[in-house]
Design a protein around this motif. Structure first.
Motif, PDB file in Angstrom:
ATOM      1  N   ALA A 138      23.918 -18.926  63.340  1.00 23.89           N
ATOM      2  CA  ALA A 138      23.056 -17.832  63.779  1.00 23.89           C
ATOM      3  C   ALA A 138      21.620 -18.051  63.336  1.00 23.89           C
ATOM      4  CB  ALA A 138      23.585 -16.507  63.241  1.00 23.89           C
ATOM      5  N   ARG A 139      21.436 -18.611  62.147  1.00 15.57           N
ATOM      6  CA  ARG A 139      20.094 -18.856  61.631  1.00 15.57           C
ATOM      7  C   ARG A 139      19.292 -19.755  62.570  1.00 15.57           C
ATOM      8  NH1 ARG A 139      17.115 -16.060  58.649  1.00 15.57           N
ATOM      9  NH2 ARG A 139      19.019 -15.585  57.451  1.00 15.57           N
ATOM     10  N   GLY A 140      19.978 -20.668  63.239  1.00 18.86           N
ATOM     11  CA  GLY A 140      19.294 -21.583  64.149  1.00 18.86           C
ATOM     12  C   GLY A 140      18.773 -20.932  65.412  1.00 18.86           C
ATOM     13  N   LEU A 141      19.154 -19.679  65.655  1.00 20.33           N
ATOM     14  CA  LEU A 141      18.703 -18.991  66.857  1.00 20.33           C
ATOM     15  C   LEU A 141      17.346 -18.312  66.690  1.00 20.33           C
ATOM     16  CD1 LEU A 141      22.041 -17.306  68.041  1.00 20.33           C
ATOM     17  CD2 LEU A 141      20.940 -19.350  68.961  1.00 20.33           C
ATOM     18  N   VAL A 142      16.867 -18.217  65.471  1.00 23.60           N
ATOM     19  CA  VAL A 142      15.577 -17.569  65.237  1.00 23.60           C
ATOM     20  C   VAL A 142      14.481 -18.348  65.976  1.00 23.60           C
ATOM     21  CG1 VAL A 142      13.868 -16.913  63.503  1.00 23.60           C
ATOM     22  CG2 VAL A 142      16.316 -16.670  63.006  1.00 23.60           C
ATOM     23  N   GLY A 143      13.740 -17.612  66.813  1.00 22.77           N
ATOM     24  CA  GLY A 143      12.679 -18.229  67.588  1.00 22.77           C
ATOM     25  C   GLY A 143      13.151 -18.906  68.859  1.00 22.77           C
ATOM     26  N   LYS A 144      14.436 -18.772  69.191  1.00 18.85           N
ATOM     27  CA  LYS A 144      14.992 -19.458  70.364  1.00 18.85           C
ATOM     28  C   LYS A 144      15.287 -18.477  71.492  1.00 18.85           C
ATOM     29  CE  LYS A 144      15.109 -23.446  68.216  1.00 18.85           C
ATOM     30  NZ  LYS A 144      14.653 -23.039  66.886  1.00 18.85           N
ATOM     31  N   LYS A 145      15.398 -19.031  72.725  1.00 17.51           N
ATOM     32  CA  LYS A 145      15.677 -18.240  73.926  1.00 17.51           C
ATOM     33  C   LYS A 145      17.162 -18.315  74.268  1.00 17.51           C
ATOM     34  CE  LYS A 145      11.133 -18.816  76.154  1.00 17.51           C
ATOM     35  NZ  LYS A 145      10.505 -19.630  75.094  1.00 17.51           N
ATOM     36  N   VAL A 146      17.737 -17.136  74.572  1.00 17.26           N
ATOM     37  CA  VAL A 146      19.143 -17.049  74.952  1.00 17.26           C
ATOM     38  C   VAL A 146      19.213 -16.485  76.368  1.00 17.26           C
ATOM     39  CG1 VAL A 146      21.403 -16.121  74.374  1.00 17.26           C
ATOM     40  CG2 VAL A 146      19.760 -16.632  72.539  1.00 17.26           C
TER      41      VAL A 146
END
Length: 358
Positions: A138-146
Motif C-alpha cells: 500500500a505504501r507504494g501507491l502514494v503519489g500513484k494513479k489507480v
C-alpha cells in the motif's frame, strides 16, 4: 440512444452526489399500466449491453409467471439506474450498496429488496500492476494513479479500505489518485504506463491475465472475503401499490440466483447466450464465455445489515453522509422474497420443467 439514457444525459446534475431531496423524496413511481389504483403486472427496467441481468434470466426460466418485464433501454451506471427507479422512470434499479446508502440519505423513498451481485472466489475485482512494477505494498501507491470504472463507488471504496487497513495515514491516502477510465481502456492505460494500477474484473480481468505481464497487488475478495455488493431497489410507493408483483419479481430473481449457483457454469453461459441472441439487439455474445458467478453471498439474495453497514461506515468516515443519519435495517426489506431453500420452489412459483428450467 434510449429515451432514458438521453434524459440521463440532459440531467447530469442529478448525479448521486447531488440528487435533490425534492426529486427523490416525492415518491413518483406509479408503475406502468394496470388498474386505476396503479396496480401493475409489468416491471420496467434498464439492461446492460451484452449482459444478461438476473431478472432477464428469471424471465427466461419461467419464474416471473404472469409478471412481464419491459426493457426501456440500457443504463449507463448503477447510480443512474437507481436514480431512475427513485424518480419513477423505471420500477426497479440496481447499484453498488454504497450508492444505495447515499441515495437513501438524500431522503429517497426506496427499499433494497434483493442482492444481485457480489464478490467471491470467482467474481472479484483485482488491483493490478505490471510485473516489473516496484509497487509491492500500500505504501507504494502514494503519489500513484489507480484507474477504475467510476469514482465514489465500489472500486474506490475497496481502495480506501485497503489503504486504511495497511496503516496509511489520511494524508498519505489523499496522495493516492483514483482516476475514472472507461473499463475497456483501463488495461491499455496500465500497459502504456499512463496509470500505475488498473482495477479489472470479469471479462476484462480474464483477458488481461491471459495476455500476461501483470500481477495483483490485492483483490476485493482477499480483502473482505465473500460478500454481496449490490442490491435491486424499488420505491416504497411501488411496493405499497404492487405487493404481489413485487413478491413475484423478487422471488423470481431469488430463484434465478440459486439456479445459477447450482447449475454447471457451461449451462448458465449457454442459457445467457441464447437470451442475448433471442432479444436481437445486435450484441456481442463472446464476452459471456468469461462469466464465472453472480457472486451473491446470501442464499436467494436476502439482504442483511452488514452488507449495508460497511458502506454506511465508509461514507460517514469520508464525510459524504452525516454519521448516525442512516440506519442499515431501514434501508431494506426481505418481505417480498418468498424463496425457501428447503423446497427450492416457493409457493406459487412455476414448477414444471418447461417453466422452471430444471
Amino acid at each position: 440512444m434510449s429515451k432514458l439514457t438521453s434524459l440521463a444525459n440532459r440531467r447530469q446534475f442529478l448525479t448521486l452526489m447531488g440528487l435533490s431531496a425534492a426529486a427523490v423524496g416525492c415518491g413518483t413511481a406509479l408503475g406502468s399500466g394496470g388498474s386505476d389504483k396503479g396496480r401493475t403486472k409489468t416491471v420496467r427496467y434498464q439492461g446492460w449491453a451484452g449482459t444478461v441481468t438476473l431478472p432477464e434470466l428469471a424471465e427466461d426460466l419461467g419464474y416471473l409467471q404472469d409478471v412481464k418485464l419491459k426493457w426501456v433501454g440500457n443504463t449507463i451506471s448503477g447510480p443512474q439506474d437507481i436514480q431512475s427507479a427513485a424518480t419513477g422512470q423505471i420500477d426497479v434499479g440496481g447499484a453498488f450498496n454504497g450508492a444505495v446508502v447515499k441515495l437513501a440519505s438524500r431522503n429517497a423513498k426506496i427499499k433494497a429488496v434483493i442482492s444481485y451481485y457480489g464478490v467471491d472466489a470467482r467474481a472479484y475485482n483485482g488491483y493490478y500492476v505490471l510485473d516489473d512494477s516496484p509497487i509491492r505494498s500500500a505504501r507504494g501507491l502514494v503519489g500513484k494513479k489507480v484507474g477504475m470504472n467510476t469514482l465514489g463507488a465500489h472500486a474506490e471504496a475497496m481502495l480506501d479500505i485497503y489503504l486504511k487497513r495497511q496503516g496509511l495515514s489520511q494524508a498519505d491516502i489523499g496522495k493516492v489518485e483514483p482516476l475514472a477510465l472507461p473499463p475497456v481502456n483501463t488495461e491499455e492505460s496500465l500497459r502504456q504506463k499512463q496509470i500505475e494500477v488498473a482495477v479489472l474484473g470479469g471479462v476484462l480481468r480474464d483477458r488481461a491475465l491471459a495476455t500476461g505481464g501483470i500481477r495483483p497487488l490485492f483483490t476485493d475478495y482477499r480483502l473482505l472475503g465473500a460478500f454481496s455488493a449490490g442490491t435491486y431497489v424499488m420505491t416504497d410507493r411501488f411496493l405499497e401499490q404492487n405487493p404481489d408483483t413485487a413478491r413475484t419479481f423478487v422471488t423470481a430473481v431469488a430463484r434465478a440466483i440459486e439456479w445459477a449457483r447450482v447449475r454447471p457454469r457451461e449451462e448458465v453461459i449457454a442459457r445467457m447466450t441464447e437470451i442475448v441472441e433471442k432479444r436481437g439487439r445486435n450484441e456481442d455474445t463472446a464476452p459471456l464465455k468469461y462469466w464465472q458467478s453472480f457472486g451473491v453471498a446470501e442464499t436467494a439474495g436476502r439482504v442483511t445489515d452488514k452488507e449495508l453497514q460497511l458502506w454506511i461506515d465508509w461514507l460517514g468516515d469520508r464525510g459524504d453522509i452525516p454519521k448516525g443519519q442512516v440506519t442499515a435495517s431501514k434501508l431494506y426489506t426481505n418481505e417480498f422474497n418468498a424463496y425457501r431453500p428447503s423446497s427450492g420452489s416457493p409457493s406459487g412459483a412455476a414448477t414444471s420443467s418447461s417453466q422452471s428450467g430444471s
